[in-house]
Design a protein around this motif. Sequence first.
Motif, PDB file in Angstrom:
ATOM      1  N   ALA B  19      43.874 109.297  64.080  1.00 18.55           N
ATOM      2  CA  ALA B  19      43.009 110.313  63.468  1.00 18.55           C
ATOM      3  C   ALA B  19      43.811 111.578  63.166  1.00 18.55           C
ATOM      4  CB  ALA B  19      41.839 110.634  64.389  1.00 18.55           C
ATOM      5  N   GLU B  20      44.673 111.959  64.091  1.00 16.32           N
ATOM      6  CA  GLU B  20      45.492 113.174  63.875  1.00 16.32           C
ATOM      7  C   GLU B  20      46.434 112.994  62.684  1.00 16.32           C
ATOM      8  OE1 GLU B  20      46.990 113.901  67.833  1.00 16.32           O
ATOM      9  OE2 GLU B  20      44.912 114.488  68.356  1.00 16.32           O
ATOM     10  N   ALA B  21      46.992 111.814  62.563  1.00 14.97           N
ATOM     11  CA  ALA B  21      47.881 111.550  61.422  1.00 14.97           C
ATOM     12  C   ALA B  21      47.088 111.654  60.111  1.00 14.97           C
ATOM     13  CB  ALA B  21      48.512 110.170  61.546  1.00 14.97           C
ATOM     14  N   CYS B  22      45.872 111.148  60.112  1.00 17.50           N
ATOM     15  CA  CYS B  22      45.033 111.241  58.901  1.00 17.50           C
ATOM     16  C   CYS B  22      44.807 112.712  58.534  1.00 17.50           C
ATOM     17  CB  CYS B  22      43.700 110.546  59.113  1.00 17.50           C
ATOM     18  SG  CYS B  22      43.821 108.751  59.189  1.00 17.50           S
ATOM     19  N   LYS B  23      44.533 113.535  59.544  1.00 15.88           N
ATOM     20  CA  LYS B  23      44.319 114.981  59.290  1.00 15.88           C
ATOM     21  C   LYS B  23      45.595 115.630  58.784  1.00 15.88           C
ATOM     22  CE  LYS B  23      40.813 115.188  62.874  1.00 15.88           C
ATOM     23  NZ  LYS B  23      40.653 115.412  64.323  1.00 15.88           N
ATOM     24  N   ASP B  24      46.739 115.177  59.292  1.00 16.94           N
ATOM     25  CA  ASP B  24      48.022 115.726  58.802  1.00 16.94           C
ATOM     26  C   ASP B  24      48.198 115.487  57.306  1.00 16.94           C
ATOM     27  OD1 ASP B  24      48.668 116.570  61.328  1.00 16.94           O
ATOM     28  OD2 ASP B  24      50.109 114.936  61.735  1.00 16.94           O
ATOM     29  N   TYR B  25      47.556 114.452  56.816  1.00 16.10           N
ATOM     30  CA  TYR B  25      47.659 114.133  55.375  1.00 16.10           C
ATOM     31  C   TYR B  25      46.433 114.661  54.613  1.00 16.10           C
ATOM     32  CZ  TYR B  25      51.879 111.385  55.823  1.00 16.10           C
ATOM     33  OH  TYR B  25      53.182 111.017  56.044  1.00 16.10           O
ATOM     34  N   ASP B  26      45.749 115.662  55.243  1.00 18.95           N
ATOM     35  CA  ASP B  26      44.598 116.330  54.598  1.00 18.95           C
ATOM     36  C   ASP B  26      43.434 115.397  54.303  1.00 18.95           C
ATOM     37  OD1 ASP B  26      45.641 118.832  54.722  1.00 18.95           O
ATOM     38  OD2 ASP B  26      46.596 118.722  52.736  1.00 18.95           O
ATOM     39  N   LEU B  27      43.340 114.330  55.052  1.00 18.12           N
ATOM     40  CA  LEU B  27      42.126 113.507  54.949  1.00 18.12           C
ATOM     41  C   LEU B  27      41.083 114.148  55.855  1.00 18.12           C
ATOM     42  CD1 LEU B  27      43.506 109.844  55.160  1.00 18.12           C
ATOM     43  CD2 LEU B  27      43.352 111.356  53.183  1.00 18.12           C
ATOM     44  N   HIS B  28      39.809 114.078  55.462  1.00 23.08           N
ATOM     45  CA  HIS B  28      38.803 114.619  56.385  1.00 23.08           C
ATOM     46  C   HIS B  28      37.863 113.501  56.815  1.00 23.08           C
ATOM     47  CE1 HIS B  28      36.648 115.189  52.543  1.00 23.08           C
ATOM     48  NE2 HIS B  28      35.565 114.986  53.278  1.00 23.08           N
ATOM     49  N   ARG B  29      37.394 113.680  58.038  1.00 21.35           N
ATOM     50  CA  ARG B  29      36.595 112.618  58.658  1.00 21.35           C
ATOM     51  C   ARG B  29      35.212 112.570  58.034  1.00 21.35           C
ATOM     52  NH1 ARG B  29      37.002 110.385  64.037  1.00 21.35           N
ATOM     53  NH2 ARG B  29      38.478 112.003  64.626  1.00 21.35           N
ATOM     54  N   ILE B  30      34.764 111.351  57.664  1.00 22.50           N
ATOM     55  CA  ILE B  30      33.409 111.177  57.129  1.00 22.50           C
ATOM     56  C   ILE B  30      32.542 110.360  58.074  1.00 22.50           C
ATOM     57  CG2 ILE B  30      33.931 111.521  54.677  1.00 22.50           C
ATOM     58  CD1 ILE B  30      34.104 108.451  54.361  1.00 22.50           C
ATOM     59  N   GLN B  31      33.180 109.628  58.970  1.00 28.03           N
ATOM     60  CA  GLN B  31      32.465 108.935  60.043  1.00 28.03           C
ATOM     61  C   GLN B  31      33.433 108.821  61.215  1.00 28.03           C
ATOM     62  OE1 GLN B  31      30.852 105.159  58.686  1.00 28.03           O
ATOM     63  NE2 GLN B  31      29.278 106.151  57.444  1.00 28.03           N
ATOM     64  N   TRP B  32      32.981 108.285  62.378  1.00 24.60           N
ATOM     65  CA  TRP B  32      33.873 108.217  63.534  1.00 24.60           C
ATOM     66  C   TRP B  32      35.216 107.593  63.197  1.00 24.60           C
ATOM     67  CZ3 TRP B  32      33.949 111.188  67.376  1.00 24.60           C
ATOM     68  CH2 TRP B  32      32.758 111.695  67.919  1.00 24.60           C
ATOM     69  N   SER B  33      35.145 106.481  62.463  1.00 23.42           N
ATOM     70  CA  SER B  33      36.418 105.786  62.184  1.00 23.42           C
ATOM     71  C   SER B  33      36.669 105.687  60.685  1.00 23.42           C
ATOM     72  CB  SER B  33      36.362 104.378  62.799  1.00 23.42           C
ATOM     73  OG  SER B  33      36.046 104.457  64.154  1.00 23.42           O
ATOM     74  N   ALA B  34      36.347 106.747  59.987  1.00 28.94           N
ATOM     75  CA  ALA B  34      36.530 106.725  58.525  1.00 28.94           C
ATOM     76  C   ALA B  34      36.935 108.108  58.028  1.00 28.94           C
ATOM     77  CB  ALA B  34      35.240 106.278  57.829  1.00 28.94           C
ATOM     78  N   PHE B  35      37.928 108.142  57.159  1.00 31.56           N
ATOM     79  CA  PHE B  35      38.430 109.386  56.579  1.00 31.56           C
ATOM     80  C   PHE B  35      38.491 109.238  55.060  1.00 31.56           C
ATOM     81  CE2 PHE B  35      40.175 112.172  59.955  1.00 31.56           C
ATOM     82  CZ  PHE B  35      39.991 111.352  61.057  1.00 31.56           C
ATOM     83  N   ILE B  36      38.454 110.376  54.388  1.00 34.89           N
ATOM     84  CA  ILE B  36      38.607 110.376  52.934  1.00 34.89           C
ATOM     85  C   ILE B  36      39.437 111.589  52.527  1.00 34.89           C
ATOM     86  CG2 ILE B  36      36.542 111.737  52.339  1.00 34.89           C
ATOM     87  CD1 ILE B  36      36.023 109.648  50.083  1.00 34.89           C
ATOM     88  N   GLY B  37      40.208 111.426  51.437  1.00 27.87           N
ATOM     89  CA  GLY B  37      40.996 112.556  50.946  1.00 27.87           C
ATOM     90  C   GLY B  37      41.816 112.118  49.750  1.00 27.87           C
ATOM     91  N   ARG B  38      42.520 113.091  49.159  1.00 22.19           N
ATOM     92  CA  ARG B  38      43.286 112.806  47.942  1.00 22.19           C
ATOM     93  C   ARG B  38      44.738 112.484  48.339  1.00 22.19           C
ATOM     94  NH1 ARG B  38      41.571 113.623  43.110  1.00 22.19           N
ATOM     95  NH2 ARG B  38      39.854 114.965  43.762  1.00 22.19           N
ATOM     96  N   LEU B  39      45.189 111.261  47.947  1.00 22.34           N
ATOM     97  CA  LEU B  39      46.563 110.836  48.238  1.00 22.34           C
ATOM     98  C   LEU B  39      47.133 110.131  47.002  1.00 22.34           C
ATOM     99  CD1 LEU B  39      46.142 109.118  51.746  1.00 22.34           C
ATOM    100  CD2 LEU B  39      47.140 111.370  51.315  1.00 22.34           C
ATOM    101  N   ASN B  40      48.353 110.499  46.604  1.00 22.99           N
ATOM    102  CA  ASN B  40      48.985 109.720  45.535  1.00 22.99           C
ATOM    103  C   ASN B  40      49.649 108.479  46.147  1.00 22.99           C
ATOM    104  OD1 ASN B  40      51.534 110.395  46.638  1.00 22.99           O
ATOM    105  ND2 ASN B  40      51.679 112.247  45.398  1.00 22.99           N
ATOM    106  N   ARG B  41      50.233 107.636  45.316  1.00 21.60           N
ATOM    107  CA  ARG B  41      50.786 106.361  45.797  1.00 21.60           C
ATOM    108  C   ARG B  41      51.830 106.583  46.904  1.00 21.60           C
ATOM    109  NH1 ARG B  41      51.029 101.385  43.363  1.00 21.60           N
ATOM    110  NH2 ARG B  41      50.230 102.280  41.420  1.00 21.60           N
ATOM    111  N   ASN B  42      52.742 107.541  46.684  1.00 13.59           N
ATOM    112  CA  ASN B  42      53.796 107.775  47.690  1.00 13.59           C
ATOM    113  C   ASN B  42      53.210 108.191  49.031  1.00 13.59           C
ATOM    114  OD1 ASN B  42      55.668 107.166  45.790  1.00 13.59           O
ATOM    115  ND2 ASN B  42      56.205 109.297  45.314  1.00 13.59           N
ATOM    116  N   LEU B  43      52.226 109.105  48.976  1.00 18.44           N
ATOM    117  CA  LEU B  43      51.620 109.592  50.231  1.00 18.44           C
ATOM    118  C   LEU B  43      50.842 108.475  50.909  1.00 18.44           C
ATOM    119  CD1 LEU B  43      50.482 113.202  49.225  1.00 18.44           C
ATOM    120  CD2 LEU B  43      52.340 112.570  50.778  1.00 18.44           C
TER     121      LEU B  43
END
Lengths: 80, 80
Positions: B19-43
């Motif tokens: 979860a912390e790694a997801c936040k490091d990539y600016d994903l935000h949590r939408i459910q306990w085990s689900a994140f969403i955010g903007r990522l290009n192919r490399n990211l």
Amino acid sequence: MKTILIYDIPDDKKRKKIAEACKDYDLHRIQWSAFIGRLNRNLREELMLRLDKILGEEEGDIKLFPICNKDLKQKQEIKR
Amino acid sequence: MKTILIYDIPDDKKRKKIAEACKDYDLHRIQWSAFIGRLNRNLREELMLRLDKILGEEEGDIKLFPICNKDLKQKQEIKR
């Protein structure tokens, strides 16, 4: 269109009913609280109405994402 | 491109690190085990390599779905 459905449902009984409803619509489970399957617009609407009814006034969060084949091809997975 | 990331990670410590790694990539949590955010192919590649490393040999299932704006507009939600 392929459709992903994810949920957070604290109540065990409700969560079980939600999962059964997803199976009724030929979605198959890809994670504990995630299903995927092919649903057209009408079936998506119909399923969400049914899930809404099942959930009633209980706490819960259900999200449904249609996803086209082009996007689906870029899916990535880690599974152990 | 918007990206959905969902996971089933039995181990509490690993799940927290994921979860912390997801936040490091600016994903935000939408459910306990689900994140969403903007990522290009490399990211997306970079994040999945990092999650793979974090998970190590532990049991787990991580799925990443890029999803275009056209599909995202057809998203449906029930939230109580």
